[in-house]
Design a protein around this motif. Structure first.
Motif, PDB file in Angstrom:
ATOM      1  N   PHE A  44      13.057  17.229  -7.493  1.00 11.19           N
ATOM      2  CA  PHE A  44      12.929  15.921  -8.128  1.00 11.19           C
ATOM      3  C   PHE A  44      11.783  15.971  -9.136  1.00 11.19           C
ATOM      4  O   PHE A  44      10.732  15.360  -8.942  1.00 11.19           O
ATOM      5  N   VAL A  45      12.017  16.687 -10.207  1.00 10.67           N
ATOM      6  CA  VAL A  45      10.958  16.966 -11.180  1.00 10.67           C
ATOM      7  C   VAL A  45      10.375  15.684 -11.760  1.00 10.67           C
ATOM      8  O   VAL A  45       9.155  15.559 -11.928  1.00 10.67           O
ATOM      9  N   THR A  46      11.227  14.711 -12.066  1.00  8.50           N
ATOM     10  CA  THR A  46      10.733  13.481 -12.698  1.00  8.50           C
ATOM     11  C   THR A  46       9.917  12.631 -11.733  1.00  8.50           C
ATOM     12  O   THR A  46       9.259  11.680 -12.147  1.00  8.50           O
ATOM     13  N   ARG A  47       9.963  12.954 -10.447  1.00  8.33           N
ATOM     14  CA  ARG A  47       9.225  12.178  -9.452  1.00  8.33           C
ATOM     15  C   ARG A  47       8.076  12.966  -8.830  1.00  8.33           C
ATOM     16  O   ARG A  47       7.500  12.538  -7.841  1.00  8.33           O
ATOM     17  N   ARG A  48       7.739  14.105  -9.407  1.00 10.55           N
ATOM     18  CA  ARG A  48       6.756  14.975  -8.761  1.00 10.55           C
ATOM     19  C   ARG A  48       5.381  14.323  -8.656  1.00 10.55           C
ATOM     20  O   ARG A  48       4.599  14.661  -7.759  1.00 10.55           O
ATOM     21  N   TYR A  49       5.066  13.403  -9.575  1.00 11.03           N
ATOM     22  CA  TYR A  49       3.781  12.711  -9.491  1.00 11.03           C
ATOM     23  C   TYR A  49       3.883  11.432  -8.672  1.00 11.03           C
ATOM     24  O   TYR A  49       2.888  10.949  -8.140  1.00 11.03           O
ATOM     25  N   ASP A  50       5.074  10.871  -8.594  1.00 13.86           N
ATOM     26  CA  ASP A  50       5.280   9.628  -7.836  1.00 13.86           C
ATOM     27  C   ASP A  50       5.255   9.860  -6.337  1.00 13.86           C
ATOM     28  O   ASP A  50       4.770   9.019  -5.578  1.00 13.86           O
ATOM     29  N   ASP A  51       5.787  11.004  -5.900  1.00 16.41           N
ATOM     30  CA  ASP A  51       6.040  11.200  -4.479  1.00 16.41           C
ATOM     31  C   ASP A  51       4.798  11.067  -3.598  1.00 16.41           C
ATOM     32  O   ASP A  51       4.838  10.372  -2.590  1.00 16.41           O
ATOM     33  N   PRO A  52       3.676  11.710  -3.935  1.00 21.56           N
ATOM     34  CA  PRO A  52       2.507  11.554  -3.065  1.00 21.56           C
ATOM     35  C   PRO A  52       2.030  10.109  -2.972  1.00 21.56           C
ATOM     36  O   PRO A  52       1.616   9.647  -1.909  1.00 21.56           O
ATOM     37  N   VAL A  53       2.120   9.377  -4.086  1.00 22.53           N
ATOM     38  CA  VAL A  53       1.666   7.982  -4.109  1.00 22.53           C
ATOM     39  C   VAL A  53       2.589   7.109  -3.272  1.00 22.53           C
ATOM     40  O   VAL A  53       2.142   6.320  -2.428  1.00 22.53           O
ATOM     41  N   VAL A  54       3.902   7.239  -3.498  1.00 19.80           N
ATOM     42  CA  VAL A  54       4.878   6.444  -2.751  1.00 19.80           C
ATOM     43  C   VAL A  54       4.789   6.747  -1.260  1.00 19.80           C
ATOM     44  O   VAL A  54       4.836   5.842  -0.417  1.00 19.80           O
ATOM     45  N   SER A  55       4.648   8.013  -0.934  1.00 18.86           N
ATOM     46  CA  SER A  55       4.544   8.418   0.464  1.00 18.86           C
ATOM     47  C   SER A  55       3.331   7.780   1.130  1.00 18.86           C
ATOM     48  O   SER A  55       3.422   7.234   2.232  1.00 18.86           O
ATOM     49  N   LEU A  56       2.203   7.813   0.460  1.00 16.87           N
ATOM     50  CA  LEU A  56       0.980   7.246   1.015  1.00 16.87           C
ATOM     51  C   LEU A  56       1.087   5.733   1.158  1.00 16.87           C
ATOM     52  O   LEU A  56       0.710   5.163   2.189  1.00 16.87           O
ATOM     53  N   LEU A  57       1.615   5.058   0.134  1.00 17.53           N
ATOM     54  CA  LEU A  57       1.721   3.599   0.159  1.00 17.53           C
ATOM     55  C   LEU A  57       2.671   3.098   1.247  1.00 17.53           C
ATOM     56  O   LEU A  57       2.527   1.978   1.740  1.00 17.53           O
ATOM     57  N   THR A  58       3.650   3.925   1.617  1.00 15.96           N
ATOM     58  CA  THR A  58       4.629   3.512   2.635  1.00 15.96           C
ATOM     59  C   THR A  58       4.353   4.166   3.990  1.00 15.96           C
ATOM     60  O   THR A  58       5.264   4.310   4.802  1.00 15.96           O
ATOM     61  N   SER A  59       3.105   4.511   4.218  1.00 14.00           N
ATOM     62  CA  SER A  59       2.708   5.110   5.500  1.00 14.00           C
ATOM     63  C   SER A  59       3.544   6.344   5.824  1.00 14.00           C
ATOM     64  O   SER A  59       3.883   6.592   6.982  1.00 14.00           O
ATOM     65  N   PHE A  60       3.917   7.091   4.784  1.00 10.65           N
ATOM     66  CA  PHE A  60       4.686   8.338   4.890  1.00 10.65           C
ATOM     67  C   PHE A  60       6.108   8.118   5.429  1.00 10.65           C
ATOM     68  O   PHE A  60       6.754   9.056   5.869  1.00 10.65           O
ATOM     69  N   GLN A  61       6.583   6.864   5.359  1.00 12.81           N
ATOM     70  CA  GLN A  61       7.945   6.588   5.825  1.00 12.81           C
ATOM     71  C   GLN A  61       8.991   6.852   4.751  1.00 12.81           C
ATOM     72  O   GLN A  61      10.132   7.166   5.066  1.00 12.81           O
ATOM     73  N   PHE A  62       8.630   6.720   3.468  1.00 13.75           N
ATOM     74  CA  PHE A  62       9.597   6.806   2.376  1.00 13.75           C
ATOM     75  C   PHE A  62       9.095   7.800   1.337  1.00 13.75           C
ATOM     76  O   PHE A  62       7.993   7.656   0.815  1.00 13.75           O
ATOM     77  N   SER A  63       9.884   8.831   1.061  1.00  9.02           N
ATOM     78  CA  SER A  63       9.463   9.810   0.061  1.00  9.02           C
ATOM     79  C   SER A  63      10.617  10.744  -0.294  1.00  9.02           C
ATOM     80  O   SER A  63      11.612  10.839   0.427  1.00  9.02           O
ATOM     81  N   TRP A  64      10.443  11.437  -1.402  1.00  9.67           N
ATOM     82  CA  TRP A  64      11.401  12.469  -1.797  1.00  9.67           C
ATOM     83  C   TRP A  64      11.242  13.695  -0.897  1.00  9.67           C
ATOM     84  O   TRP A  64      12.223  14.377  -0.607  1.00  9.67           O
ATOM     85  N   ALA A  65      10.018  13.948  -0.440  1.00  6.90           N
ATOM     86  CA  ALA A  65       9.811  15.053   0.496  1.00  6.90           C
ATOM     87  C   ALA A  65      10.553  14.809   1.804  1.00  6.90           C
ATOM     88  O   ALA A  65      11.000  15.762   2.457  1.00  6.90           O
ATOM     89  N   ASN A  66      10.708  13.548   2.181  1.00  3.13           N
ATOM     90  CA  ASN A  66      11.482  13.231   3.389  1.00  3.13           C
ATOM     91  C   ASN A  66      12.937  13.663   3.246  1.00  3.13           C
ATOM     92  O   ASN A  66      13.568  14.070   4.222  1.00  3.13           O
ATOM     93  N   PHE A  67      13.475  13.538   2.032  1.00  2.00           N
ATOM     94  CA  PHE A  67      14.853  14.012   1.817  1.00  2.00           C
ATOM     95  C   PHE A  67      14.945  15.500   2.135  1.00  2.00           C
ATOM     96  O   PHE A  67      15.890  15.952   2.796  1.00  2.00           O
ATOM     97  N   VAL A  68      13.961  16.250   1.672  1.00  2.00           N
ATOM     98  CA  VAL A  68      13.949  17.699   1.925  1.00  2.00           C
ATOM     99  C   VAL A  68      13.839  17.969   3.418  1.00  2.00           C
ATOM    100  O   VAL A  68      14.596  18.771   3.984  1.00  2.00           O
TER     101      VAL A  68
END
Length: 207
Positions: free
Chosen positions: A171-195
């Motif tokens: 998810f190249v276009t989200r590579r900078y978003d993922d750590p932020v989104v993951s942290l803001l959602t208590s690690f419940q929602f992320s692109w890394a979760n898909f992996v």
């Protein structure tokens, strides 16, 4: 976020609340809400759900209920067979693989997408205001893209790459978003979760 003011509306309107598999009501993070859920939506209030019937009848429509788990075990689709309209909630939000909640199952989502496509709807509405006419191709394409992304995640993991690194590559276009989104959602929602879920549930792919 999906129950919102269900308890309040039920009390004020005397309306029943239907839930597919009500025994799972308090699973998937619902018993103890993460901070971001409490801050954005608050607790849903008390209500007692009834089992989802096979169809819900309104004054002008009969909406067949089709179980469509994946995003949630309790998720389903309403299908207006007479008018060939599918109301799919969060089954279809983006065109391909995307960030997921940590309890989602991408392989079950694939099957749900294929199930709804097999209904042959002429129009589809999701829970985010999106309308797609002749959506069968969109549904099957999304299913194929999830399959491809999951297979690639597994291949890269077996080659020694970490899930967070794989997510940045997939998810190249989200590579900078993922750590932020993951942290803001208590690690419940992320692109890394898909992996992670693609790897952990690979045995459920049916391949």
């Amino acid at each position: 976020d999906h129950t919102g003011n269900a308890g309040l509306l039920s009390r004020r309107l005397g309306a029943p609340i239907f839930l597919h598999r009500p025994e799972l009501r308090y699973t998937e993070g619902a018993r103890s809400l993460a901070m971001y859920r409490l801050a954005l939506w608050g607790p849903p209030g008390d209500y007692e759900p009834q089992p989802m019937p096979g169809a819900v009848r309104t004054r002008s429509r009969v909406l067949e209920f089709i179980p469509a788990p994946g995003h949630s075990q309790t998720q389903g689709v309403f299908f207006d067979k007479k008018n060939s309209i599918a109301f799919v909630g969060d089954l279809y939000v983006t065109r391909g693989a995307s960030a997921v909640l940590k309890w989602e199952n991408p392989y079950v989502t694939i099957r749900s997408l294929e199930t709804v496509a097999a209904l042959g709807p002429r129009s589809m509405f999701n829970g985010h205001g999106l309308q797609i006419d002749d959506p069968c191709a969109a549904l099957t394409t999304k299913a194929e893209r999830i399959k491809e992304a999951a297979a690639e995640a597994i291949r890269l993991f077996e080659g020694g790459m970490k899930p967070t690194v794989i997510a940045r590559q997939l998810f190249v276009t989200r590579r900078y978003d993922d750590p932020v989104v993951s942290l803001l959602t208590s690690f419940q929602f992320s692109w890394a979760n898909f992996v992670r879920t693609s790897i952990e549930r690979a045995g459920e792919s049916g391949a």
